[in-house]
Design a protein around this motif. Structure first.
Motif, PDB file in Angstrom:
ATOM      1  N   GLY A  37       0.715  -1.069  -0.213  1.00 13.00           N
ATOM      2  CA  GLY A  37       0.287  -0.183   0.290  1.00 13.00           C
ATOM      3  C   GLY A  37       0.567   1.051  -0.377  1.00 13.00           C
ATOM      4  N   GLY A  38       2.483   1.111  -0.345  1.00 11.55           N
ATOM      5  CA  GLY A  38       3.512   2.571  -0.244  1.00 11.55           C
ATOM      6  C   GLY A  38       3.221   3.290   1.378  1.00 11.55           C
ATOM      7  N   ASP A  39       3.517   4.495   0.998  1.00 10.95           N
ATOM      8  CA  ASP A  39       3.686   5.824   2.673  1.00 10.95           C
ATOM      9  C   ASP A  39       2.750   5.172   2.940  1.00 10.95           C
ATOM     10  OD1 ASP A  39       5.833   5.817   0.129  1.00 10.95           O
ATOM     11  OD2 ASP A  39       5.097   8.040  -0.335  1.00 10.95           O
ATOM     12  N   GLY A  40       1.381   5.325   2.790  1.00 16.75           N
ATOM     13  CA  GLY A  40      -0.159   5.522   4.095  1.00 16.75           C
ATOM     14  C   GLY A  40       0.351   3.998   4.759  1.00 16.75           C
ATOM     15  N   ASN A  41       0.623   2.751   4.361  1.00 24.68           N
ATOM     16  CA  ASN A  41       0.801   2.166   5.046  1.00 24.68           C
ATOM     17  C   ASN A  41       2.218   1.311   6.457  1.00 24.68           C
ATOM     18  OD1 ASN A  41       1.793  -1.701   4.609  1.00 24.68           O
ATOM     19  ND2 ASN A  41       0.108  -1.737   4.781  1.00 24.68           N
ATOM     20  N   SER A  61       3.434  -4.308  -4.619  1.00 20.05           N
ATOM     21  CA  SER A  61       2.614  -3.239  -3.964  1.00 20.05           C
ATOM     22  C   SER A  61       3.314  -2.270  -3.739  1.00 20.05           C
ATOM     23  CB  SER A  61       1.712  -4.579  -4.167  1.00 20.05           C
ATOM     24  OG  SER A  61       1.963  -5.532  -2.768  1.00 20.05           O
ATOM     25  N   SER A  62       3.810  -2.575  -3.181  1.00 20.13           N
ATOM     26  CA  SER A  62       4.734  -1.294  -1.502  1.00 20.13           C
ATOM     27  C   SER A  62       5.542  -0.318  -2.447  1.00 20.13           C
ATOM     28  CB  SER A  62       5.463  -2.267  -1.289  1.00 20.13           C
ATOM     29  OG  SER A  62       5.008  -3.449  -0.521  1.00 20.13           O
ATOM     30  N   LEU A  63       5.955  -0.569  -3.741  1.00 20.00           N
ATOM     31  CA  LEU A  63       6.569   0.489  -4.919  1.00 20.00           C
ATOM     32  C   LEU A  63       5.181   0.972  -5.423  1.00 20.00           C
ATOM     33  CD1 LEU A  63       9.205  -1.868  -6.161  1.00 20.00           C
ATOM     34  CD2 LEU A  63       8.842  -0.165  -4.208  1.00 20.00           C
ATOM     35  N   SER A  64       5.517   2.775  -5.762  1.00 21.97           N
ATOM     36  CA  SER A  64       4.880   4.100  -5.588  1.00 21.97           C
ATOM     37  C   SER A  64       5.254   3.680  -7.811  1.00 21.97           C
ATOM     38  CB  SER A  64       5.210   4.995  -5.480  1.00 21.97           C
ATOM     39  OG  SER A  64       6.110   6.026  -5.374  1.00 21.97           O
ATOM     40  N   GLY A  65       6.544   3.976  -8.432  1.00 18.70           N
ATOM     41  CA  GLY A  65       6.664   3.522  -9.070  1.00 18.70           C
ATOM     42  C   GLY A  65       7.677   4.788  -9.126  1.00 18.70           C
ATOM     43  N   ASP A  66       7.661   5.394  -8.472  1.00 20.88           N
ATOM     44  CA  ASP A  66       9.193   6.837  -8.389  1.00 20.88           C
ATOM     45  C   ASP A  66      10.354   6.054  -7.382  1.00 20.88           C
ATOM     46  OD1 ASP A  66      10.771   8.794  -7.659  1.00 20.88           O
ATOM     47  OD2 ASP A  66       8.765  10.012  -7.425  1.00 20.88           O
ATOM     48  N   ASN A  67      11.181   5.136  -8.386  1.00 23.59           N
ATOM     49  CA  ASN A  67      12.094   4.541  -7.690  1.00 23.59           C
ATOM     50  C   ASN A  67      13.037   5.279  -5.989  1.00 23.59           C
ATOM     51  OD1 ASN A  67      11.738   3.025  -9.220  1.00 23.59           O
ATOM     52  ND2 ASN A  67      13.403   2.603 -10.863  1.00 23.59           N
ATOM     53  N   GLU A  68      13.485   6.696  -6.625  1.00 27.59           N
ATOM     54  CA  GLU A  68      14.053   7.669  -5.944  1.00 27.59           C
ATOM     55  C   GLU A  68      13.236   7.622  -4.201  1.00 27.59           C
ATOM     56  OE1 GLU A  68      17.001   8.514  -5.087  1.00 27.59           O
ATOM     57  OE2 GLU A  68      17.452   7.822  -7.553  1.00 27.59           O
TER      58      GLU A  68
END
Length: 308
Positions: A37-41, A61-68
């Motif tokens: 779920g990314g940052d919120g999780n 599913s943990s990744l936003s697509g913005d690698n940095e």
């Protein structure tokens, strides 16, 4: 503190660290933090990790697509563990790597069945080396691959992830990939799924299997044995499902008597996602979840995934 002294042997450091750990801190090392779920999780995981954590689930599913941004999120978790917990133990963050690192814009290779059709283990090792570099660049030190399952029923939905039906070919391709991806103990590969996973009745994923012990050892265990002795694979992941009337995730016969004692594996046995929970919810091996977890630990499981 001795366990932080790099001039000491690993054994000395581990013994010193264990002597300092509370029961809660030891149990926390059996756990996995789920970063779906990314940052919120991720922000919600810090309370779970206050006593440390063994592994981090960090898949696509943990990744936003913005690698940095994603790499900084992973670094922030490791900073919290190293700087804000009592003992400062970093987590082992894992990713997938069957056909390349599961990271946006990482190299995508042919699936394993295509790689095996080349009959060139050297290519598998070179592929593993590339996957290793891309995993390390992102901050991952463990990967859930490769498959050592024999692909013998085309109805099974994961046939493409295998190196095919022949145990010798599977062993040669798989152990070469392990050599490439582990390098000089740089990344932990996990040989999966121990054992017989792709042989379920009717091709049903995670279903029941009946395999005679001679065939189990000579055929289905053969590729895993090669990975253990020829490429020193550091991790093994259990199979879902039931083998010879035993749920694999709670089977001492499979995880200790065969994998550790007979095949000689002395690395980390990691749970396939939810397989310990399945042993209770699907197979009712015990009265409740707590008893199921105890059965799994006593059977030889070392790490639960992806939750607790």
């Amino acid at each position: 503190m001795l366990y932080k002294d790099k001039s000491k042997t690993i054994h000395e450091r581990v013994e010193d660290l264990l002597s300092r750990m509370t029961l809660k801190e030891k149990v926390a090392q059996l756990y996995c933090a789920n970063t779906y779920g990314g940052d919120g999780n991720i922000d919600s995981q810090y309370e779970i990790m206050k006593d440390g954590i063994g592994t981090l689930s960090y898949l696509n599913s943990s990744l936003s697509g913005d690698n940095e941004k994603d790499m900084e999120a992973l670094r922030s978790i490791q900073r919290f563990l190293v700087e804000e917990t009592r003992l400062g133990i970093p987590a082992l963050a894992h990713n997938e790597g069957i056909a390349g690192a599961q990271i946006p814009r990482a190299t995508t290779f042919p699936q394993s069945i295509n790689l095996a059709s080349t009959w060139e283990p050297e290519l598998a090792e070179k592929m593993g080396e590339v996957v290793k570099k891309q995993l390390l660049a992102h901050g991952f030190k463990a990967v859930h691959s490769p498959l050592f399952d024999l692909g013998r029923d085309p109805r099974w939905g994961r046939i493409g992830e295998t190196y095919g039906e022949d145990p010798y070919l599977v062993a040669q391709m798989g152990k070469s990939f392990v050599k490439g991806i582990q390098g000089d103990h740089e990344v932990m590969a996990s040989a999966k799924h121990f054992v017989g996973y792709g042989n379920a009745e009717g091709g049903r994923n995670g279903g029941e299997q009946q395999i005679g012990e001679r065939q189990l050892l000579d055929t289905f265990c053969f590729p895993f044995e090669a990975a253990i002795h020829d490429s020193n694979v550091m991790g093994v992941m259990n199979s879902y499902g039931i083998l010879n009337d035993q749920a694999v995730s709670t089977s001492k016969w499979l995880l200790s008597d065969i994998l550790k004692d007979k095949l000689g594996f002395d690395g980390l046995v990691v749970a396939d996602y939810g397989s310990i929970s399945h042993a209770y919810a699907r197979y009712r091996v015990a009265q409740n979840e707590k008893e199921t977890a105890i059965l799994s630990l006593k059977a030889g499981m070392d790490v639960e995934q992806p939750g607790n």
